[in-house]
Design a protein around this motif. Structure first.
Motif, PDB file in Angstrom:
ATOM      1  N   ASN A 165      20.233 -81.324  90.348  1.00  0.00           N
ATOM      2  CA  ASN A 165      19.830 -80.098  89.640  1.00  0.00           C
ATOM      3  C   ASN A 165      20.588 -78.859  90.083  1.00  0.00           C
ATOM      4  OD1 ASN A 165      17.929 -80.941  87.721  1.00  0.00           O
ATOM      5  ND2 ASN A 165      16.422 -81.254  89.332  1.00  0.00           N
ATOM      6  N   ILE A 198       3.955 -77.301  92.458  1.00  0.00           N
ATOM      7  CA  ILE A 198       4.514 -77.192  91.105  1.00  0.00           C
ATOM      8  C   ILE A 198       3.728 -78.055  90.137  1.00  0.00           C
ATOM      9  CG2 ILE A 198       6.837 -76.554  91.829  1.00  0.00           C
ATOM     10  CD1 ILE A 198       7.716 -79.356  91.568  1.00  0.00           C
ATOM     11  N   ASP A 207      12.732 -85.481  96.882  1.00  0.00           N
ATOM     12  CA  ASP A 207      12.298 -86.638  96.107  1.00  0.00           C
ATOM     13  C   ASP A 207      13.476 -87.576  95.895  1.00  0.00           C
ATOM     14  OD1 ASP A 207      10.699 -88.345  94.731  1.00  0.00           O
ATOM     15  OD2 ASP A 207      10.718 -87.210  92.855  1.00  0.00           O
ATOM     16  N   SER A 242       4.919 -83.286  94.152  1.00  0.00           N
ATOM     17  CA  SER A 242       4.862 -82.100  93.285  1.00  0.00           C
ATOM     18  C   SER A 242       3.615 -81.282  93.575  1.00  0.00           C
ATOM     19  CB  SER A 242       4.858 -82.517  91.809  1.00  0.00           C
ATOM     20  OG  SER A 242       5.949 -83.352  91.529  1.00  0.00           O
ATOM     21  N   THR A 286       4.320 -69.395  92.795  1.00  0.00           N
ATOM     22  CA  THR A 286       5.764 -69.378  92.546  1.00  0.00           C
ATOM     23  C   THR A 286       6.501 -68.621  93.641  1.00  0.00           C
ATOM     24  OG1 THR A 286       5.393 -69.482  90.170  1.00  0.00           O
ATOM     25  CG2 THR A 286       7.552 -68.749  90.889  1.00  0.00           C
ATOM     26  N   LEU A 317      23.215 -75.848  89.116  1.00  0.00           N
ATOM     27  CA  LEU A 317      23.594 -75.194  87.864  1.00  0.00           C
ATOM     28  C   LEU A 317      25.087 -75.423  87.644  1.00  0.00           C
ATOM     29  CD1 LEU A 317      21.658 -71.822  87.630  1.00  0.00           C
ATOM     30  CD2 LEU A 317      20.881 -74.154  87.357  1.00  0.00           C
ATOM     31  N   THR A 323       5.991 -89.137  93.493  1.00  0.00           N
ATOM     32  CA  THR A 323       6.499 -87.877  92.954  1.00  0.00           C
ATOM     33  C   THR A 323       5.354 -86.931  92.610  1.00  0.00           C
ATOM     34  OG1 THR A 323       8.471 -88.954  92.098  1.00  0.00           O
ATOM     35  CG2 THR A 323       7.853 -86.871  91.083  1.00  0.00           C
ATOM     36  N   ARG A 366       6.450 -70.541  96.881  1.00  0.00           N
ATOM     37  CA  ARG A 366       7.480 -71.589  96.893  1.00  0.00           C
ATOM     38  C   ARG A 366       8.831 -71.008  97.248  1.00  0.00           C
ATOM     39  NH1 ARG A 366       5.421 -73.514  91.974  1.00  0.00           N
ATOM     40  NH2 ARG A 366       7.080 -72.463  90.851  1.00  0.00           N
ATOM     41  N   LYS A 393      15.941 -77.706  81.877  1.00  0.00           N
ATOM     42  CA  LYS A 393      15.865 -78.296  83.217  1.00  0.00           C
ATOM     43  C   LYS A 393      16.412 -77.330  84.274  1.00  0.00           C
ATOM     44  CE  LYS A 393      15.719 -82.592  85.486  1.00  0.00           C
ATOM     45  NZ  LYS A 393      16.026 -84.006  85.583  1.00  0.00           N
ATOM     46  N   GLN A 394      17.468 -76.604  83.890  1.00  0.00           N
ATOM     47  CA  GLN A 394      18.017 -75.622  84.832  1.00  0.00           C
ATOM     48  C   GLN A 394      16.991 -74.524  85.104  1.00  0.00           C
ATOM     49  OE1 GLN A 394      22.025 -74.197  84.070  1.00  0.00           O
ATOM     50  NE2 GLN A 394      22.437 -75.977  82.801  1.00  0.00           N
ATOM     51  N   VAL A 421      11.502 -81.068  87.072  1.00  0.00           N
ATOM     52  CA  VAL A 421      12.754 -81.186  87.818  1.00  0.00           C
ATOM     53  C   VAL A 421      12.764 -82.437  88.684  1.00  0.00           C
ATOM     54  CG1 VAL A 421      13.312 -78.780  87.884  1.00  0.00           C
ATOM     55  CG2 VAL A 421      11.838 -79.727  89.643  1.00  0.00           C
ATOM     56  N   PHE A 422      11.579 -83.037  88.902  1.00  0.00           N
ATOM     57  CA  PHE A 422      11.544 -84.255  89.696  1.00  0.00           C
ATOM     58  C   PHE A 422      11.705 -85.497  88.830  1.00  0.00           C
ATOM     59  CE2 PHE A 422       9.041 -81.986  93.210  1.00  0.00           C
ATOM     60  CZ  PHE A 422      10.176 -81.865  93.980  1.00  0.00           C
ATOM     61  N   ARG A 423      11.879 -85.305  87.519  1.00  0.00           N
ATOM     62  CA  ARG A 423      11.992 -86.494  86.655  1.00  0.00           C
ATOM     63  C   ARG A 423      13.457 -86.787  86.345  1.00  0.00           C
ATOM     64  NH1 ARG A 423       7.494 -88.170  86.516  1.00  0.00           N
ATOM     65  NH2 ARG A 423       5.952 -86.624  87.132  1.00  0.00           N
ATOM     66  N   GLU A 442       6.155 -77.037  83.041  1.00  0.00           N
ATOM     67  CA  GLU A 442       5.764 -77.544  84.360  1.00  0.00           C
ATOM     68  C   GLU A 442       7.043 -77.656  85.167  1.00  0.00           C
ATOM     69  OE1 GLU A 442       3.022 -78.448  85.831  1.00  0.00           O
ATOM     70  OE2 GLU A 442       1.567 -79.327  84.450  1.00  0.00           O
ATOM     71  N   PRO A 443       7.172 -76.904  86.237  1.00  0.00           N
ATOM     72  CA  PRO A 443       8.418 -77.046  86.999  1.00  0.00           C
ATOM     73  C   PRO A 443       8.568 -78.465  87.533  1.00  0.00           C
ATOM     74  CG  PRO A 443       6.841 -75.623  88.132  1.00  0.00           C
ATOM     75  CD  PRO A 443       6.263 -75.923  86.801  1.00  0.00           C
ATOM     76  N   ALA A 444       7.461 -79.259  87.488  1.00  0.00           N
ATOM     77  CA  ALA A 444       7.525 -80.636  87.972  1.00  0.00           C
ATOM     78  C   ALA A 444       8.551 -81.465  87.201  1.00  0.00           C
ATOM     79  CB  ALA A 444       6.148 -81.278  87.888  1.00  0.00           C
ATOM     80  N   ALA A 483      14.370 -75.840  87.367  1.00  0.00           N
ATOM     81  CA  ALA A 483      14.791 -75.856  88.770  1.00  0.00           C
ATOM     82  C   ALA A 483      14.641 -74.463  89.370  1.00  0.00           C
ATOM     83  CB  ALA A 483      16.230 -76.333  88.874  1.00  0.00           C
ATOM     84  N   LEU A 484      15.037 -73.439  88.593  1.00  0.00           N
ATOM     85  CA  LEU A 484      14.899 -72.069  89.088  1.00  0.00           C
ATOM     86  C   LEU A 484      13.429 -71.735  89.335  1.00  0.00           C
ATOM     87  CD1 LEU A 484      17.483 -70.225  86.810  1.00  0.00           C
ATOM     88  CD2 LEU A 484      17.716 -70.812  89.223  1.00  0.00           C
ATOM     89  N   LYS A 485      12.585 -72.204  88.419  1.00  0.00           N
ATOM     90  CA  LYS A 485      11.161 -71.931  88.552  1.00  0.00           C
ATOM     91  C   LYS A 485      10.614 -72.624  89.802  1.00  0.00           C
ATOM     92  CE  LYS A 485       7.167 -71.471  85.542  1.00  0.00           C
ATOM     93  NZ  LYS A 485       6.599 -71.735  84.223  1.00  0.00           N
ATOM     94  N   PHE A 498      16.310 -82.582  94.952  1.00  0.00           N
ATOM     95  CA  PHE A 498      15.898 -83.459  93.856  1.00  0.00           C
ATOM     96  C   PHE A 498      16.814 -84.677  93.775  1.00  0.00           C
ATOM     97  CE2 PHE A 498      15.606 -78.940  92.706  1.00  0.00           C
ATOM     98  CZ  PHE A 498      14.239 -78.777  92.633  1.00  0.00           C
ATOM     99  N   ILE A 551      17.034 -65.179  94.113  1.00  0.00           N
ATOM    100  CA  ILE A 551      15.661 -65.073  93.611  1.00  0.00           C
ATOM    101  C   ILE A 551      14.848 -64.136  94.498  1.00  0.00           C
ATOM    102  CG2 ILE A 551      13.505 -66.355  93.259  1.00  0.00           C
ATOM    103  CD1 ILE A 551      15.203 -68.740  92.356  1.00  0.00           C
TER     104      ILE A 551
END
Ligand SMILES: Nc1ncnc2c1ncn2[C@@H]1O[C@H](COP(=O)(O)OP(=O)(O)OP(=O)(O)O)[C@@H](O)[C@H]1O
Ligand SMILES: [Mg+2]
Lengths: 252, 376
Positions: free
Chosen positions: A114, A75, A187, A70, A99, A116, A66, A102, B284-285, B374-376, B370-372, B288-290, A110, A131
């Motif tokens: 994730n 990120i 991931d 990342s 950003t 919304l 991971t 990306r 977390k949301q 979102v992987f956790r 850290e946008p990271a 994810a957006l970030k 994910f 976005i």
């Protein structure tokens, strides 16, 4: 980098990275913590991933998969090494540039979906386009089209909580692909799903996600989906210990 | 992304209602407490607003309207001779005891008005005719006097009672603004008032006056003060003087001030805290957006939009509830409740301030996120 047209014209380019390389990692080091508690998770990673391929990143739990993903996705800041992604050096970019980079060039899937919870499936898929500044109508209608390609044409107006896990992950895959990214990172996309749903997701990632102008990296430790990859890189104790091609027939 | 922000806000109905309740409660608490406080302050200067004249001439050392310091009887003429004064009349104000025919004693404020002009009389009369006050022994009560002295069955038009063993006869009931002490007010003429009270060296309480039209009141009050050495205030000044006296010399300032300030802090803390929690729960949301490319600026805008939306909704509902409460409780003027636009504006500014503040705290947290995750 001298990777432009003039190079090919003159000398033979064996020493140059192949133009089909999408991600080039050199000597990547990443540690967490400080002082006595520092843990070096990535201890010098070298890795090339090409356009048009689906690379599986496998390895023991806690091995740093991971973390590597990342870093490649921009990120997570790295401590040392070079990271060349889609022709740009991530290490030299400011956080803001990274950003928007990306947002324009990458897609994410994910393990925990994730999505919304307040948005419908189509609206969730539309997020990367929103976005980018597309109007809501335009973005959502493109979201619906993408969902149709995922076989979810009849679920576009559902809220995530009214979808099964497999369907939610398909929405997430649609969201990752809606802005036609050149790099798709996933991931453990099947870890929260049962066998058949995991197969379905990997099928979509392979059949819809993989494309000549796109590079797909999937972290997984689910051996049932290994046959979906083109190549497999094994990460153990912070190092790549082997990269080998996968033959479609060599699966249990 | 504004659409996404609002959907995030309204999407989780339960969380949104919690957030809204917190803000509404805070606004309601502050507006309600503030209005009661201001209502009380208005009551503390009821004697001034009920008399309703432009200029009050007083003893130079006066503290507040209800603590009378008598001045020399000659003051009326001295004020009349100041250039710019259109008229000046005497006012008697003093506390004495009334004895009802059933044997009950009540403390009352006796107000003696200038007989020829009746300047200072209440604007509204509920029963009877105010002019009948000129009849022998006639007095006029305010509606609070009727209430305090036993109600309409005990006292009303025609009732006889004694003031210092001298006869008084009720001829009218006037409507006044309730006062802080809620001592019943009994109106009579100036000449008769000084006959009701024991003879003192000085009997004149105040001189009421008016400036000639077109002349600034403050200029005339300054002239009066300079020529006579007496205190001279516009009604507004005297009102403020009384309010600040009450704040300084009674526990109300401290007690109520503390309540309001605490209510304010608690309310605003609740508001800020709930909103902050809301963003933390959605971290977390936002992560994810970030990860998907939303800039910190975009996320900041989303959070501010959420904060202001819920803030303004809470403000509206809170004000509505507080006003409703005030309307019901203050009906007929029985409880103090004065909602001023200044208070509403103050609460609005404070609320938007606190929303901005908690949004900013959330935004810094997001900027560092850290946008990271979102992987956790
Ligand atoms: N933000 C962090 N702070 C501290 N340590 C971290 C952080 N992120 C990861 N680590 C540590 O880095 C190591 C590798 O984590 P990583 O999540 O990359 O492993 P992984 O290979 O993805 O494992 P898994 O298969 O269980 O997902 C772990 O020991 C983890 O504890
Ligand atoms: Mg992992």
């Amino acid at each position: 980098m001298s990777m432009d047209g003039s190079v090919e014209q003159g000398t033979s380019a064996q020493e140059q990275p192949s133009p089909s390389v999408a991600v080039q990692v050199r000597g990547l080091v990443k540690s967490f913590g400080a002082g006595d508690t520092t843990v070096t998770v990535l201890k010098g990673i070298d890795l090339d991933v090409h356009f048009g391929e689906l690379l599986l990143l496998v390895g023991e739990s806690g091995g740093g998969k991971t973390t590597l993903l990342s870093a490649i996705a921009g990120i997570l800041d790295i401590d040392a090494g070079e990271l060349e992604v889609l022709g740009a050096s991530l290490t030299n970019m400011t956080a803001g540039t990274r950003t928007s980079f990306r947002g324009q060039r990458m897609g994410f899937v994910f393990q925990q979906f994730n999505l919304l919870p307040a948005l419908t499936a189509a609206e969730n898929v539309a997020i990367p386009l929103l976005i980018q500044g597309l109007s809501r109508t335009e973005a959502v209608s493109r979201g619906r089209l993408m969902l149709e390609r995922m076989g979810l044409g009849d679920r576009t107006e559902f809220l995530p909580r009214n979808l099964s896990g497999g369907q939610q992950q398909r929405v997430a895959v649609a969201r990752a692909l809606v802005n036609d990214p050149q790099l798709l990172v996933c991931d453990e996309p099947t870890a929260a799903l049962d066998g058949p749903n995991g197969q379905k997701i990997m099928e979509l990632i392979r059949d819809v996600g993989r494309a000549p102008n796109r590079c797909v990296i999937v972290v997984t430790h689910d051996s049932r989906v290994f046959h979906f990859g083109d190549r497999m890189a094994e990460l153990t104790d912070g190092r790549i210990v082997g990269i080998h091609p996968i033959h479609a027939e060599a699966t249990a | 992304m504004n659409y996404v922000a609002l959907r995030m806000l309204f999407g989780d109905r339960a969380k949104y209602l919690m957030l809204l309740c917190g803000l509404t409660f805070a606004v309601m608490l502050i507006v309600q407490q503030g209005s009661i406080f201001w209502g009380l302050m208005m009551w503390s200067q009821s004697s001034i607003s009920n008399i309703n004249v432009p200029i009050w001439v007083t003893d130079p050392g006066i503290g507040q309207v209800d603590e009378v310091k008598p001045i020399a009887d000659t003051a009326v003429d001295r004020v009349r001779s100041v250039p710019g004064v259109e008229w000046a009349v005497p006012l008697y104000k003093g506390v004495l005891r009334a004895r009802l025919s059933n044997g009950d004693y009540h403390q009352i404020t006796l107000t003696g008005l200038d007989a020829p002009t009746l300047i200072g009389r209440p604007a509204e009369v509920l029963e009877g005719r105010f002019e009948d006050i000129l009849e022998p022994d006639a007095v006029v009560l305010d509606q609070w006097a009727v209430e305090r002295m036993g109600g309409p069955s005990v006292i009303g038009i025609g009732t006889l009672f004694e003031l210092n063993d001298k006869l008084a006869r009720v001829v009218a009931i006037a409507k006044t603004q309730k006062s802080f002490t809620n001592i019943p007010v009994v109106y009579t003429t100036y000449e008769r008032a000084i006959r009701y009270v024991p003879r003192e060296r000085r009997t004149l309480s105040y001189v009421l006056a008016k400036a000639i039209d077109g002349l600034p009141v403050t200029e005339v009050t300054t002239r009066i003060h300079e020529q006579t050495g007496l205190g001279a205030f516009s009604a507004e000044e005297f009102g403020w003087k009384t309010i600040s006296w009450v704040l300084k010399n009674t526990g109300i300032g401290i007690n109520f001030g503390t309540t309001i300030v605490l209510g304010f802090i608690v309310g605003m803390a609740i508001a800020g805290q709930t909103f902050y929690l809301f963003t933390v729960e959605n971290l977390k949301q936002f992560g994810a957006l970030k990860a998907m490319g939303a800039s910190t600026f975009t996320l900041a805008r989303m959070i501010l939009l959420q904060a202001f939306t819920v803030g303004l909704t809470g403000y509206g509902v809170g004000i509505g509830l507080a006003t409703g409460f005030g309307f019901l409780s203050a009906k007929g003027g029985g409880l103090p409740f004065v909602e001023t636009w200044q208070l509403l504006l103050l609460v609005l500014v404070a609320l938007l301030g606190i929303c901005t503040l908690s949004a900013l705290i959330s935004i810094t947290k997001l900027a560092r996120l850290e946008p990271a995750i979102v992987f956790r």
